[in-house]
Scaffold this motif. Structure first.
Motif, PDB file in Angstrom:
ATOM      1  N   PRO A 255       0.815  -1.217   0.000  1.00  0.00           N
ATOM      2  CA  PRO A 255       0.000   0.000   0.000  1.00  0.00           C
ATOM      3  C   PRO A 255       0.848   1.266   0.000  1.00  0.00           C
ATOM      4  N   VAL A 256       0.436   2.248  -0.793  1.00  0.00           N
ATOM      5  CA  VAL A 256       1.094   3.555  -0.829  1.00  0.00           C
ATOM      6  C   VAL A 256       0.218   4.533  -0.045  1.00  0.00           C
ATOM      7  N   PRO A 257       0.717   5.089   1.063  1.00  0.00           N
ATOM      8  CA  PRO A 257      -0.099   6.040   1.833  1.00  0.00           C
ATOM      9  C   PRO A 257      -0.573   7.200   0.949  1.00  0.00           C
ATOM     10  N   GLY A 258      -1.856   7.444   0.949  1.00  0.00           N
ATOM     11  CA  GLY A 258      -2.421   8.517   0.147  1.00  0.00           C
ATOM     12  C   GLY A 258      -2.678   8.141  -1.295  1.00  0.00           C
ATOM     13  N   GLY A 259      -2.367   6.892  -1.684  1.00  0.00           N
ATOM     14  CA  GLY A 259      -2.567   6.465  -3.060  1.00  0.00           C
ATOM     15  C   GLY A 259      -4.038   6.340  -3.392  1.00  0.00           C
ATOM     16  N   THR A 260      -4.396   6.704  -4.610  1.00  0.00           N
ATOM     17  CA  THR A 260      -5.808   6.709  -5.023  1.00  0.00           C
ATOM     18  C   THR A 260      -6.092   5.855  -6.243  1.00  0.00           C
ATOM     19  N   GLY A 269      -4.511   2.348  -4.372  1.00  0.00           N
ATOM     20  CA  GLY A 269      -3.224   2.788  -3.859  1.00  0.00           C
ATOM     21  C   GLY A 269      -2.169   1.720  -3.743  1.00  0.00           C
ATOM     22  N   CYS A 270      -2.300   0.604  -4.461  1.00  0.00           N
ATOM     23  CA  CYS A 270      -1.234  -0.407  -4.463  1.00  0.00           C
ATOM     24  C   CYS A 270      -0.029   0.141  -5.238  1.00  0.00           C
ATOM     25  N   LEU A 271       1.144  -0.302  -4.835  1.00  0.00           N
ATOM     26  CA  LEU A 271       2.390   0.278  -5.345  1.00  0.00           C
ATOM     27  C   LEU A 271       2.474   0.206  -6.867  1.00  0.00           C
ATOM     28  N   GLN A 272       2.139  -0.936  -7.452  1.00  0.00           N
ATOM     29  CA  GLN A 272       2.320  -1.076  -8.893  1.00  0.00           C
ATOM     30  C   GLN A 272       1.412  -0.141  -9.682  1.00  0.00           C
ATOM     31  N   VAL A 273       0.142  -0.034  -9.301  1.00  0.00           N
ATOM     32  CA  VAL A 273      -0.747   0.849 -10.066  1.00  0.00           C
ATOM     33  C   VAL A 273      -0.399   2.315  -9.839  1.00  0.00           C
ATOM     34  N   GLU A 274       0.155   2.656  -8.688  1.00  0.00           N
ATOM     35  CA  GLU A 274       0.557   4.044  -8.440  1.00  0.00           C
ATOM     36  C   GLU A 274       1.778   4.430  -9.273  1.00  0.00           C
ATOM     37  N   LEU A 275       2.706   3.464  -9.454  1.00  0.00           N
ATOM     38  CA  LEU A 275       3.970   3.769 -10.122  1.00  0.00           C
ATOM     39  C   LEU A 275       4.032   3.300 -11.570  1.00  0.00           C
ATOM     40  N   SER A 276       3.061   2.546 -12.012  1.00  0.00           N
ATOM     41  CA  SER A 276       3.088   1.972 -13.351  1.00  0.00           C
ATOM     42  C   SER A 276       3.347   3.038 -14.423  1.00  0.00           C
ATOM     43  N   LEU A 312       5.782  15.460 -12.770  1.00  0.00           N
ATOM     44  CA  LEU A 312       5.255  14.104 -12.747  1.00  0.00           C
ATOM     45  C   LEU A 312       6.359  13.078 -12.482  1.00  0.00           C
ATOM     46  N   LEU A 313       7.498  13.284 -13.108  1.00  0.00           N
ATOM     47  CA  LEU A 313       8.611  12.355 -12.929  1.00  0.00           C
ATOM     48  C   LEU A 313       9.214  12.458 -11.531  1.00  0.00           C
ATOM     49  N   VAL A 314       9.326  13.671 -11.017  1.00  0.00           N
ATOM     50  CA  VAL A 314       9.867  13.843  -9.667  1.00  0.00           C
ATOM     51  C   VAL A 314       8.926  13.235  -8.633  1.00  0.00           C
ATOM     52  N   ASP A 315       7.624  13.435  -8.806  1.00  0.00           N
ATOM     53  CA  ASP A 315       6.655  12.849  -7.881  1.00  0.00           C
ATOM     54  C   ASP A 315       6.736  11.324  -7.903  1.00  0.00           C
ATOM     55  N   ARG A 316       6.872  10.784  -9.098  1.00  0.00           N
ATOM     56  CA  ARG A 316       6.993   9.322  -9.220  1.00  0.00           C
ATOM     57  C   ARG A 316       8.266   8.816  -8.542  1.00  0.00           C
ATOM     58  N   ALA A 317       9.355   9.545  -8.721  1.00  0.00           N
ATOM     59  CA  ALA A 317      10.618   9.163  -8.083  1.00  0.00           C
ATOM     60  C   ALA A 317      10.505   9.233  -6.566  1.00  0.00           C
ATOM     61  N   ARG A 318       9.772  10.224  -6.079  1.00  0.00           N
ATOM     62  CA  ARG A 318       9.607  10.360  -4.628  1.00  0.00           C
ATOM     63  C   ARG A 318       8.818   9.184  -4.057  1.00  0.00           C
ATOM     64  N   THR A 319       7.763   8.773  -4.751  1.00  0.00           N
ATOM     65  CA  THR A 319       6.998   7.605  -4.297  1.00  0.00           C
ATOM     66  C   THR A 319       7.854   6.344  -4.362  1.00  0.00           C
ATOM     67  N   THR A 320       8.652   6.230  -5.405  1.00  0.00           N
ATOM     68  CA  THR A 320       9.590   5.110  -5.503  1.00  0.00           C
ATOM     69  C   THR A 320      10.558   5.115  -4.327  1.00  0.00           C
ATOM     70  N   GLY A 321      11.004   6.309  -3.929  1.00  0.00           N
ATOM     71  CA  GLY A 321      11.914   6.419  -2.797  1.00  0.00           C
ATOM     72  C   GLY A 321      11.284   5.963  -1.495  1.00  0.00           C
ATOM     73  N   ARG A 322       9.993   6.248  -1.317  1.00  0.00           N
ATOM     74  CA  ARG A 322       9.326   5.774  -0.102  1.00  0.00           C
ATOM     75  C   ARG A 322       9.266   4.248  -0.072  1.00  0.00           C
TER      76      ARG A 322
END
Length: 399
Positions: A255-260, A269-276, A312-322
């Motif tokens: 789960p990604v906190p705050g993922g929608t 908010g699962c990791l794969q669909v958030e970062l896909s 968009l890319l920075v936000d994605r990288a930040r979620t990847t970092g978490r």
């Protein structure tokens, strides 16, 4: 009264153990040549702890198999004494095939013994049924081999996302491709006539990193792959953890906190669909950045100065970092390697990733060592891992 000589006990176990030791020692020698070549045999003996005589025997054996050769330039110690003739990998004779099956296309490549891409081709999927995908991959491999006369194939490595059973060479499940219980080793082996080794792409890239990349020498390595599929792999002391039926590394539904983003599993908010990459491109289209479903078009827009694309890319990288930070907490690896398009191309994405992972551990987090060839290297590394683990069984001359 004279003593009767007692014949020594003979057991079949030492013979098997001797064979294992022979293969292990040959692997140590070949790995030392990979890491330090051109290198003197005396240096190999010092690095491996093997006797000089044993190293000499192994070098002769590996030379006979065509895996190493003597360097053309002898070296003298401090310019005096008898010259040492160093040995190095022979990258002129053998190649391995690499096949990486992604959601939109398959990458087919040939790699030399140092993991360098000799030739490659991308095959956009006409359809994703496994028989057709693997048939086209076999045809492309044959064409690539025809273009490098004199090179002989040692085998084929296949890297695929999803759940891959390495022992049986089977893709157990890949939801995005619609593959279930696909016998990849059997199907591709029948079409190529070559040994085929199959693994998940995150584990494949751990092999590449520890053999040819930044993670060489690390005692523990975590690899996080973020594409359309999101998965991870972990290795300690050159041993990649697979788990029962190679199911380790499945992090798609963390789960990604705050993922929608809604996930096919029924949650949000699962990791794969958030970062896909599909999600990245959809968000990019919604923001008017690009009308494409290709993530590299988002990268190109960001490089051309599009502020929204960059965000968009920075936000994605930040979620990847978490996500990386969570895995760091659980596994505490010495090195974390991340394969993600923003991190590969932009320093601010890498900075966002490292900050989210935790500032006190940021130096342990690095981007992939293969930014221009990551998918080609993934497939080939599956086969090269087998070569360096068992060089005596890898060459056609050994069969």
């Amino acid at each position: 009264m004279p003593r009767t000589a007692v014949p020594p006990l003979v057991s079949p176990v030492p013979r098997a153990a001797d064979s294992d030791r022979l293969r292990t020692s040959a692997s140590l020698v070949l790995r030392s040549v990979l890491e330090h070549g051109p290198v003197a045999r005396s240096t190999v003996a010092r690095l491996t702890g093997l006797s000089p005589a044993s190293v000499t025997e192994h070098c002769a054996r590996l030379t006979g198999l065509g895996l190493i050769r003597e360097s053309v330039a002898p070296r003298r110690s401090n310019g005096v004494g008898r010259p040492h003739v160093p040995v190095d990998l022979d990258v002129t004779g053998f190649v391995v095939g690499g096949v990486h099956v992604a959601v939109p296309y398959t990458t087919v490549a040939l790699l030399d013994l140092r993991g360098r891409v000799v030739a490659r081709r991308e095959l956009k999927h006409e359809r994703t049924d496994p028989g057709r995908v693997l048939a086209r991959a076999a045809e492309a491999l044959a064409a690539l081999l025809a273009g490098v006369p004199g090179r002989r194939p040692l085998g084929v490595g296949v890297a695929v996302g999803g759940w891959v059973d390495r022992e049986t060479g089977t893709v157990v499940e890949h939801e995005l491709l619609g593959w279930r219980e696909v016998p990849v080793r059997e199907l591709l082996g029948a079409r190529t006539g070559l040994p085929v080794h199959v693994d998940g792409h995150a584990r494949a890239l751990v092999h590449g990193e520890r053999l040819f990349g930044r993670a060489r020498g690390s005692r523990s390595v975590l690899h996080l792959f973020v594409g359309n599929v999101v998965d991870a792999a972990f290795a300690t002391n050159d041993e990649v953890h697979h788990g029962p039926r190679s199911a380790a590394g499945a992090i798609a539904h963390l789960p990604v906190p705050g993922g929608t983003e809604p996930c096919p599993c029924g949650r949000s908010g699962c990791l794969q669909v958030e970062l896909s990459e599909r999600t990245l491109c959809r968000r990019s289209r919604a923001a008017g950045v690009t009308g494409s479903a290709n993530p590299m078009h988002v990268v190109a827009a960001a490089a051309a100065g599009d502020v929204v694309a960059r965000r968009l890319l920075v936000d994605r990288a930040r979620t990847t970092g978490r996500a990386a930070g969570l895995l760091l907490d659980v596994l505490n690896p010495e090195t974390v390697v991340v394969t993600e398009v923003g991190v590969i191309h932009f320093e601010d994405c890498l900075s966002a990733l490292r900050e989210a992972a935790g500032k006190d551990r940021s130096t342990a987090v690095v981007p992939t060592s293969f930014p221009d060839s990551v998918l080609a290297v993934a497939g080939g590394s599956v086969a090269l891992d087998m070569v360096f683990r068992d060089p005596l069984g890898a060459s056609p001359e050994a069969i």
